[in-house]
Design a protein around this motif. Sequence first.
Motif, PDB file in Angstrom:
ATOM      1  N   ARG A 121       0.825  -1.207   0.000  1.00 56.42           N
ATOM      2  CA  ARG A 121       0.000   0.000   0.000  1.00 56.42           C
ATOM      3  C   ARG A 121       0.865   1.265   0.000  1.00 56.42           C
ATOM      4  O   ARG A 121       0.683   2.154   0.839  1.00 56.42           O
ATOM      5  N   PRO A 122       1.815   1.391  -0.914  1.00 59.00           N
ATOM      6  CA  PRO A 122       2.650   2.601  -0.925  1.00 59.00           C
ATOM      7  C   PRO A 122       1.831   3.873  -1.133  1.00 59.00           C
ATOM      8  O   PRO A 122       2.188   4.940  -0.633  1.00 59.00           O
ATOM      9  N   SER A 123       0.735   3.754  -1.869  1.00 60.35           N
ATOM     10  CA  SER A 123      -0.098   4.942  -2.119  1.00 60.35           C
ATOM     11  C   SER A 123      -0.738   5.447  -0.830  1.00 60.35           C
ATOM     12  O   SER A 123      -0.975   6.653  -0.679  1.00 60.35           O
ATOM     13  N   ARG A 124      -1.007   4.547   0.118  1.00 69.08           N
ATOM     14  CA  ARG A 124      -1.598   4.978   1.389  1.00 69.08           C
ATOM     15  C   ARG A 124      -0.557   5.735   2.214  1.00 69.08           C
ATOM     16  O   ARG A 124      -0.878   6.700   2.908  1.00 69.08           O
TER      17      ARG A 124
ATOM     18  N   GLU B 115       1.924   7.445   0.859  1.00 67.12           N
ATOM     19  CA  GLU B 115       2.052   8.722   0.148  1.00 67.12           C
ATOM     20  C   GLU B 115       0.916   9.665   0.533  1.00 67.12           C
ATOM     21  O   GLU B 115       1.143  10.859   0.796  1.00 67.12           O
ATOM     22  N   GLU B 116      -0.299   9.146   0.608  1.00 63.69           N
ATOM     23  CA  GLU B 116      -1.453   9.958   0.978  1.00 63.69           C
ATOM     24  C   GLU B 116      -1.282  10.548   2.384  1.00 63.69           C
ATOM     25  O   GLU B 116      -1.587  11.714   2.637  1.00 63.69           O
TER      26      GLU B 116
ATOM     27  N   LYS C 231       1.294  13.377   2.368  1.00 61.12           N
ATOM     28  CA  LYS C 231       0.727  14.595   1.790  1.00 61.12           C
ATOM     29  C   LYS C 231      -0.223  15.276   2.768  1.00 61.12           C
ATOM     30  O   LYS C 231      -0.267  16.514   2.852  1.00 61.12           O
TER      31      LYS C 231
END
Length: 289
Positions: free
Chosen positions: A158-161, A163-164, A167
């Motif tokens: 879950r790299p996008s989590r 990143e989120e 941010k």
Amino acid sequence: MTARRTSRPHLEPALLGRLTQGTVFNCASAFRYPGRNVLGITITARCDVAQAKYRLLNYVPAVPLSDWFLVDGLEHLVEQETAAIRGMMNGQLKNAGLSPSLLMSVSVPDIIAKNLSSQDRKLESIKQKLLECHESLSRIALLDKNPSELFDWFRENRPSRIEETIKKLFEHKLSGYYFFERLKSENALEGYVCLLREVTSLSKDVVEGLIKGLSKNQWEEIIRAGVAQNLDFSNEEFACPISQIGSPYVEHLMQSFSNLFIRIGVSDADADDIETIVSKIAYNDGVNS
């Protein structure tokens, strides 16, 4: 030639013997981060510090982003991931004509065995997705006692989590936290998370030593005298001011800190009142009556 981008926040050199609101010092402590390299940011009013009108100096701890992601940040990731997985499971159960409330008392394997045993292709797809969700939750629970491995799981899956979350920190959208790209010098892009809810204090006597530079040996003498409080020399031998957060960043930090504690909750507007006003203004329904 491209102009050099201004670093955030603006940092000024700290001077031994000088301390004010927004001064950053090392050897601070944070309740859930024992033995870590925690920095402290003073939040006591400038005028009180300048005139020595304080008995206790207050500070908020700031922890490296990498450490935060193994404690508070990891809890945030797990909470977000768990909510997303349970939402997917609820959706799959509804697609199968089953109530999501089943998950409150029945395990996923039992739900599948008792309610989804048909070989129907649609049900096969639902079963597969439910099992994948169940395996993800089981994996998270299994790794829960090993923060490093659990964070590695998020990195891999879950790299996008992650990143989120980063941010949100940059945009100051996570309640209770304040993010600084750097705190030691304008050239060191490390990432620090201020724990705004963990207000910590130091006695005036300790602060006077810290301002001049406090050695680990001096701190141990303070401990023996029974006055020890809220510093941690686990990784360093010398505590002192290391930088000063400049304006307007220190003011913005204090604004975020204040807003966290002075929020006032009121009841939501009545839905019928809203509908009545909307009808009068938007649709001219009895506006002149």
